[in-house]
Design a protein around this motif. Structure first.
Motif, PDB file in Angstrom:
ATOM      1  N   ALA A   1     -11.213 -10.859   5.602  1.00 51.69           N
ATOM      2  CA  ALA A   1     -11.165  -9.847   4.539  1.00 51.69           C
ATOM      3  C   ALA A   1      -9.844  -9.088   4.558  1.00 51.69           C
ATOM      4  O   ALA A   1      -9.220  -8.873   3.512  1.00 51.69           O
ATOM      5  N   VAL A   2      -9.390  -8.687   5.744  1.00 53.47           N
ATOM      6  CA  VAL A   2      -8.137  -7.936   5.863  1.00 53.47           C
ATOM      7  C   VAL A   2      -6.944  -8.799   5.473  1.00 53.47           C
ATOM      8  O   VAL A   2      -6.035  -8.350   4.757  1.00 53.47           O
ATOM      9  N   ASN A   3      -6.934 -10.039   5.930  1.00 54.45           N
ATOM     10  CA  ASN A   3      -5.809 -10.934   5.616  1.00 54.45           C
ATOM     11  C   ASN A   3      -5.684 -11.186   4.120  1.00 54.45           C
ATOM     12  O   ASN A   3      -4.578 -11.394   3.600  1.00 54.45           O
ATOM     13  N   ALA A   4      -6.810 -11.153   3.411  1.00 48.88           N
ATOM     14  CA  ALA A   4      -6.786 -11.418   1.966  1.00 48.88           C
ATOM     15  C   ALA A   4      -6.094 -10.317   1.184  1.00 48.88           C
ATOM     16  O   ALA A   4      -5.681 -10.539   0.038  1.00 48.88           O
ATOM     17  N   VAL A   5      -5.969  -9.132   1.774  1.00 50.82           N
ATOM     18  CA  VAL A   5      -5.332  -8.009   1.072  1.00 50.82           C
ATOM     19  C   VAL A   5      -4.056  -7.562   1.793  1.00 50.82           C
ATOM     20  O   VAL A   5      -3.663  -6.390   1.726  1.00 50.82           O
ATOM     21  N   ASP A   6      -3.409  -8.497   2.450  1.00 51.73           N
ATOM     22  CA  ASP A   6      -2.137  -8.222   3.118  1.00 51.73           C
ATOM     23  C   ASP A   6      -1.050  -8.037   2.056  1.00 51.73           C
ATOM     24  O   ASP A   6      -0.789  -8.937   1.262  1.00 51.73           O
ATOM     25  N   PRO A   7      -0.397  -6.874   2.010  1.00 46.41           N
ATOM     26  CA  PRO A   7       0.653  -6.647   1.005  1.00 46.41           C
ATOM     27  C   PRO A   7       1.771  -7.676   1.048  1.00 46.41           C
ATOM     28  O   PRO A   7       2.394  -7.953   0.013  1.00 46.41           O
ATOM     29  N   MET A   8       2.037  -8.257   2.215  1.00 52.65           N
ATOM     30  CA  MET A   8       3.100  -9.250   2.312  1.00 52.65           C
ATOM     31  C   MET A   8       2.813 -10.453   1.423  1.00 52.65           C
ATOM     32  O   MET A   8       3.727 -11.106   0.910  1.00 52.65           O
ATOM     33  N   LEU A   9       1.538 -10.749   1.216  1.00 51.87           N
ATOM     34  CA  LEU A   9       1.155 -11.873   0.362  1.00 51.87           C
ATOM     35  C   LEU A   9       1.098 -11.482  -1.112  1.00 51.87           C
ATOM     36  O   LEU A   9       1.332 -12.327  -1.988  1.00 51.87           O
ATOM     37  N   LEU A  10       0.802 -10.217  -1.394  1.00 50.25           N
ATOM     38  CA  LEU A  10       0.481  -9.813  -2.760  1.00 50.25           C
ATOM     39  C   LEU A  10       1.624  -9.143  -3.504  1.00 50.25           C
ATOM     40  O   LEU A  10       1.739  -9.278  -4.724  1.00 50.25           O
ATOM     41  N   VAL A  11       2.476  -8.407  -2.808  1.00 51.81           N
ATOM     42  CA  VAL A  11       3.568  -7.687  -3.475  1.00 51.81           C
ATOM     43  C   VAL A  11       4.537  -8.612  -4.198  1.00 51.81           C
ATOM     44  O   VAL A  11       4.906  -8.348  -5.356  1.00 51.81           O
ATOM     45  N   PRO A  12       5.007  -9.711  -3.564  1.00 53.83           N
ATOM     46  CA  PRO A  12       6.066 -10.524  -4.197  1.00 53.83           C
ATOM     47  C   PRO A  12       5.742 -11.009  -5.596  1.00 53.83           C
ATOM     48  O   PRO A  12       6.615 -11.043  -6.464  1.00 53.83           O
ATOM     49  N   GLN A  13       4.491 -11.383  -5.853  1.00 50.71           N
ATOM     50  CA  GLN A  13       4.145 -11.947  -7.162  1.00 50.71           C
ATOM     51  C   GLN A  13       4.108 -10.902  -8.281  1.00 50.71           C
ATOM     52  O   GLN A  13       3.979 -11.251  -9.455  1.00 50.71           O
ATOM     53  N   HIS A  14       4.232  -9.613  -7.924  1.00 51.95           N
ATOM     54  CA  HIS A  14       4.171  -8.549  -8.934  1.00 51.95           C
ATOM     55  C   HIS A  14       5.482  -7.784  -9.068  1.00 51.95           C
ATOM     56  O   HIS A  14       5.518  -6.758  -9.757  1.00 51.95           O
ATOM     57  N   LEU A  15       6.550  -8.257  -8.453  1.00 53.38           N
ATOM     58  CA  LEU A  15       7.823  -7.550  -8.551  1.00 53.38           C
ATOM     59  C   LEU A  15       8.442  -7.737  -9.932  1.00 53.38           C
ATOM     60  O   LEU A  15       8.427  -8.843 -10.478  1.00 53.38           O
ATOM     61  N   PRO A  16       9.008  -6.688 -10.521  1.00 48.04           N
ATOM     62  CA  PRO A  16       9.616  -6.771 -11.851  1.00 48.04           C
ATOM     63  C   PRO A  16      11.018  -7.366 -11.765  1.00 48.04           C
ATOM     64  O   PRO A  16      11.584  -7.504 -10.669  1.00 48.04           O
TER      65      PRO A  16
END
Length: 434
Positions: free
Chosen positions: A30-45
């Motif tokens: 559960a924690v690994n699924a919400v790791d910012p390292m995985l999620l931030v890059p795809q939303h950068l402008p």
């Protein structure tokens, strides 16, 4: 001959076969699924013509900043503030640390510096705001006329009152110079892109960290009503600020900030979805009760216990083997003197409700790695937990009455200590029925 790899695989399988090992595995997934390292890059402008300033606050903000640094191609500068011990080794973005859950002078200094960084920007500039739970306390700058000491006292009283996170953040917003969209106002006319790791039920980005870049829809009178509801004493100066609306953001803020964008990139539901897949992969039927469950921890625990009992005794609404999953944020109204944490209180109450029911195990942890103000993420409950405690001379009910779930599980050796996870989508609960 058995290879090292085969031994490692066998060790992992043995770990997952044990109830405690499997529950720990679900929490890790559960924690690994919400790791910012995985999620931030795809939303950068896209990079702007002018400068890019990164600001942020929260227990996940340092890891969010590290992800921006690793994947950003243009020039970069900025400041984010996180809880003590939750930093990351960034090079271009300054990582500061401050007090949480009670604000301190370090957080106030960061708020002043952040406001200063945002003044004088142009429409060619871009501000990337990295916001996560904990940001309210970490980025604290009292409204004009309110002392830092009184703001801290109000914050501490709210934490002990049983108020919801929405109620607490409403009060914080109207007593602040930076919350409720005020950081975005300072950055105007630069565009602000806000990325949010949500720790609030319902995932309203304006509630996370009291929305420093998002206009507040509530009114000062709402904050005053909350303080009165929980009988929290305030000075005449504080009451005057709320009654007069002197700190209310101007109505024009909505039009000014219309160009800005906000994206919630991590939620409790994403964590539950990952745990659901893991449960199915290991032969357990998942039952997700909800991602935004609120209420007194001990009461929510009894509701979970009733569902577990219905499954064991009547095979409803599902049959075992199964896993009951839920997320959200419970509250604890502190009446005793023990060391608590809402997840420890939840599990102790759950244990009392189950009363040693065979084949039922549970875990409850905060995804940020800190259960309230303690040093553990949460705890583990087994069918024999109450019997073991009584054999030590402990009274589960007396400890619950004293809000001492931490003491109960520490005595059993069943605290879960992970250290900071650098993410935060609130609580994770799993009840395993074999």
């Amino acid at each position: 001959m058995t290879t090292a790899l085969q031994r490692d695989i066998a060790h992992v399988e043995d770990f997952l076969q044990s109830p405690s090992g499997f529950l720990r595995h679900l929490f890790s997934v559960a924690v690994n699924a919400v790791d910012p390292m995985l999620l931030v890059p795809q939303h950068l402008p896209p990079a702007p013509k002018g400068r890019t300033i990164v600001i942020g606050a929260g227990k996940a903000s340092a890891r969010m900043a590290l992800a921006v640094e690793r994947y950003w191609t243009g020039s970069l500068e900025g400041l984010v503030v996180t809880r003590y011990g939750h930093g990351e080794p960034c090079e271009k973005i300054e990582i500061a640390e401050a007090g949480h859950p009670v604000p301190d002078s370090a957080g106030e200094a960061c708020a002043k510096r952040m406001l200063g960084m945002l003044h004088g920007l142009t429409s060619d500039d871009l501000v990337i705001a990295l916001i996560s739970g904990g940001g309210s306390a970490l980025l604290s700058l009292p409204a004009d006329g309110l002392s830092s000491e009184e703001k801290r006292k109000i914050n501490k009283a709210l934490l002990l009152s049983g108020a919801t996170i929405q109620e607490m953040n409403c009060v914080r917003s109207h007593l602040s110079q930076v919350k409720g969209g005020r950081l975005a106002m300072a950055a105007f006319p630069a565009k602000v892109v806000t990325l949010v790791v949500s720790d609030v039920p319902g995932d309203d980005p304006g509630v996370v960290a009291s929305g420093p870049t998002i206009p507040n829809a509530s009114a000062p009178a709402d904050a005053l009503a909350i303080l009165d509801k929980y009988a929290i004493p305030v000075s005449d100066a504080c009451r005057k600020i709320l009654q007069s609306g002197s700190n209310q953001a101007p109505a024009s803020i909505h039009a000014q900030l219309g160009q800005n964008t906000t994206k919630v990139i991590a939620t409790a539901q994403q964590a539950l979805d990952a745990a659901t897949r893991a449960a199915r992969n290991h032969g357990y039927t998942p039952l997700v009760l909800g991602n935004s469950i609120e209420g007194e921890a001990r009461d929510i625990a009894l509701m979970h216990a009733a569902i577990a009992r219905q499954i064991v005794e009547h095979k409803q609404p599902i049959e075992r083997p199964c896993v009951i999953l839920s997320g959200g944020e419970t509250t604890v109204t502190v009446r005793g003197n023990g060391r608590g944490g809402r997840n420890a209180e939840f599990l102790l109450s759950l244990g009392i409700g189950l009363n040693g029911m065979p084949d039922v195990y549970a875990i409850a942890c905060d995804t940020d790695g800190i259960d309230g103000t303690e040093d553990n993420a949460g705890c583990l409950l087994s069918p024999n937990s109450l019997a073991r405690a009584r054999a030590m001379g402990l009274s589960p009910r007396a400890l619950l009455q004293d809000n001492d779930g931490y003491g109960f599980f520490r005595a059993l050796g069943d605290l879960i200590v992970t250290g900071p996870t650098r993410t935060n989508v609130n609580d994770f609960r799993a009840i395993l029925i074999r």
